[in-house]
Design a protein around this motif. Structure first.
Motif, PDB file in Angstrom:
ATOM      1  N   HIS A  78     -61.593  13.847  39.646  1.00 35.30           N
ATOM      2  CA  HIS A  78     -61.546  15.160  38.981  1.00 35.30           C
ATOM      3  C   HIS A  78     -63.177  15.609  39.380  1.00 35.30           C
ATOM      4  O   HIS A  78     -63.999  14.705  39.262  1.00 35.30           O
ATOM      5  N   GLU A  79     -63.400  16.839  39.639  1.00 36.13           N
ATOM      6  CA  GLU A  79     -64.802  17.379  40.109  1.00 36.13           C
ATOM      7  C   GLU A  79     -65.338  18.088  38.846  1.00 36.13           C
ATOM      8  O   GLU A  79     -64.854  18.893  38.096  1.00 36.13           O
ATOM      9  N   ARG A  80     -66.805  17.946  38.673  1.00 33.24           N
ATOM     10  CA  ARG A  80     -67.566  19.140  37.992  1.00 33.24           C
ATOM     11  C   ARG A  80     -68.775  19.373  38.638  1.00 33.24           C
ATOM     12  O   ARG A  80     -69.405  18.607  39.417  1.00 33.24           O
TER      13      ARG A  80
END
Ligand SMILES: *Cc1c(COP(=O)(O)O)cnc(C)c1O
Length: 589
Positions: A78-80
């Motif tokens: 997951h990207e932030r």
């Protein structure tokens, strides 16, 4: 420690100024404006240029959200994106004589786009970064410099127009007149449009202008992978370049033709960079050959070995990547060197035990076990899944009672790369698979800080690219200078760096059959090497519990690879073979 190498070696070329353009720069983990090998190479290039006092000025973009930070859950990556400011990365906003921010403007189809300029100093070298997140721009235009390699095709060309054209205008606004332009990968190629415009405005014909900009340009291609050789539709490029063609006074189609290869429907940045640069190179000897074949279509009348693309093999900045205790211990006893290295493995084990305990994984690592590192971007061609083709055979290797093996993995996939993300989900699932006994660990959020701990704290560095897609690779060099032995496909730099003293070659450097047949053959070679050579040699100990044959290889790898694959050697070659000749031809033009 810097040394006036350039002034001493080229006393007659003191006027040389090289503008080094790149879409990403990896200077350190606290300056997150890089994604991987290209950026870190650019960072190491600037650092080594500073060490040798070569007059280089970096030009890039300041990304207000940088590259993403990665989290791992049971379904994968997951990207932030985290906001950052110029100040937070240690940069200074450049002001003009009246105290106002220096502001450059680039015309785009939606209107003018403005950018301020930040500066980071790296010893004697400076890096300029353009920033569109300023009040002069519309909300939408402020997003142009938000994310490295983000957005759709229009966003990509807008970023690249700002980097190339805005970069030239920023240099001019600062009163800097480079004599050499280095396009490090094709992203910045539109700088040539702006240089043509300047030259024509000074009264040259288009053909004279073209020869002049070409003579002073150096282009480095960094990958044969399609995603790294960007293309745009002709329509999109026409829309962006039309006003520039008008100002230059040439038909638009003449500029479009610069990016075309026979039969290819789209406009490519690499063909344009090759056509507009007298000096061009790949990043290893093998990659030079691959690039000459790949771009032969631009010079159809030449034999392939005469295609004007040479090679300079990448190198790494030793003071950045080599652990201080290894630099000291290399001149001391085997016991000292071995202990220094086990200390570094201990640091990695500590990091991996905490950071790797995610998504239900329970790392079971120990500092005395044979530790294999595999960390890099999860691009398809790097084949992160190869090691896992036969999980039972792998599990037996990891859990041998008197010869334990553990594997530390890290890496990000580009957010739009669904295959890379599926690989991360697959590999990170092995980290919580009970049959692997906690001996496979996935550390999330690979960056330069984690990378440093991993390259310094492993015994074996594994690299399994699909031949011949790894143009160079540099992580294996970083590992080697810390005493980690490479176990790699004979691709990129390893095709030059491999000797039986430095590590192991997986398979024989030839290609066979389908991708799946190749994978099967490479996997068999890899596992056999591990079982019959690597593990036995690591666990063959003397009376002091030190592995003598292994120590011999560690010393050879640290010494030889530190010498042959250092960024200092690399930038000297750039200066001697490309920068100085380009400078001299620019001065005499
Ligand atoms: C060195 C480095 C890379 C490049 O690694 P390769 O395996 O050579 O592609 C990528 N990311 C980080 C953080 C690095 O330190």
């Amino acid at each position: 420690m810097t040394q006036p190498w350039f002034a001493t070696t080229f006393p007659a070329d003191r006027e040389m100024v090289v503008a080094y353009f790149c879409a990403e720069f990896g200077l350190g983990a606290d300056v997150p404006i890089y994604s991987g090998g290209l950026g870190i190479l650019a960072g190491d290039h600037l650092k080594a240029a500073a060490d040798l006092e070569i007059p280089v000025i970096g030009v890039g973009l300041f990304y207000s959200e940088g590259y993403f930070s990665q989290q791992i859950t049971s379904d994968g990556q997951h990207e932030r994106y985290l906001p950052q400011t110029g100040e937070s990365i240690g940069a200074t906003r450049l002001l003009d004589a009246t105290g106002m921010p220096i502001c450059v403007c680039v015309e785009m189809p939606t209107g003018p786009v403005y950018a301020h300029v930040w500066r980071i100093e790296i010893g004697t070298v400076q890096l300029l970064l353009l920033d569109a997140r300023i009040p002069e721009n519309t909300e939408e235009d402020q997003g142009i410099t938000a994310r490295l390699y983000g957005g759709d095709r229009t966003m990509r060309i807008r970023q690249e127009m700002l980097l190339g054209i805005g970069g030239i205008r920023a240099l001019a606004a600062l009163g800097i007149s480079p004599t050499v332009y280095h396009l490090n990968e094709g992203h910045s190629v539109f700088l040539q449009i702006e240089r043509l415009r300047h030259a024509v405005a000074r009264g040259r014909s288009y053909d004279e202008a073209f020869s002049a900009i070409r003579a002073s340009s150096v282009f480095t291609t960094h990958t044969p992978v399609p995603a790294g050789n960007e293309v745009f539709t002709d329509e999109l490029v026409r829309e962006f370049l039309a006003p520039y063609a008008h100002q230059i006074g040439v038909p638009l189609e003449r500029l479009i033709a610069l990016g075309k290869v026979a039969d290819e429907p789209d406009f490519g940045l690499t063909p344009m960079a090759l056509r507009t640069s007298t000096f061009a190179n790949g990043v290893s000897k093998l990659h030079g050959e691959v690039a000459r074949t790949m771009w032969h279509g631009l010079w159809p009348h030449l034999d392939v070995d005469k295609v004007p693309i040479g090679s300079i093999t990448n190198g790494v900045h030793l003071p950045t990547w080599q652990a201080a205790n290894i630099a000291r211990a290399i001149d001391q006893s085997d016991r000292d060197l071995w202990n220094a290295h086990r200390t570094n493995v201990g640091h990695l084990v500590a990091l991996a035990s905490t950071r790797g305990a995610v998504a239900g994984a329970h790392p079971q690592l120990r500092p005395d076990a044979l530790t294999i590192g595999f960390s890099r971007r999860f691009a398809t061609y790097k084949r992160a899944g190869l090691l896992f083709r036969d999980p039972d055979r792998l599990a037996r290797l990891l859990s041998a009672p008197h010869a334990p093996v553990q594997i530390v993995i890290a890496g990000k996939a580009h957010p739009a790369d669904t295959h890379g993300k599926a690989l991360i989900a697959m590999v990170s699932a092995f980290a919580r698979d009970p049959s692997m006994a906690g001996r496979i660990v996935f550390i999330p959020d690979y960056d330069m800080r984690i990378g440093e701990t991993i390259v310094q704290g492993t015994d074996v560095w594994l690299n399994t690219p699909r031949l011949p897609m790894e143009a160079s690779g540099t992580s294996g060099m970083k590992a080697a200078i810390n005493g980690s032995l490479n176990l790699s496909i004979l691709d990129g730099w390893w095709a030059e760096g491999f000797t039986p003293d430095h590590g192991w070659a997986i398979d024989d450097g030839t290609r066979c059959g389908t991708d799946d047949e190749q994978d099967a053959r490479d996997h068999a070679s890899l596992l056999t090497l591990l079982e019959t050579e690597v593990v036995p040699r690591f666990y063959a100990r003397d009376s002091q519990d030190i592995p003598p044959a292994w120590m011999h290889m560690m010393r050879a790898a640290i010494t030889d690879i530190g010498h042959d694959f250092s960024a200092i050697r690399m930038v000297r070659e750039y200066a001697q073979h490309l920068y100085v000749p380009a400078h001299r031809s620019a001065v005499s033009a």
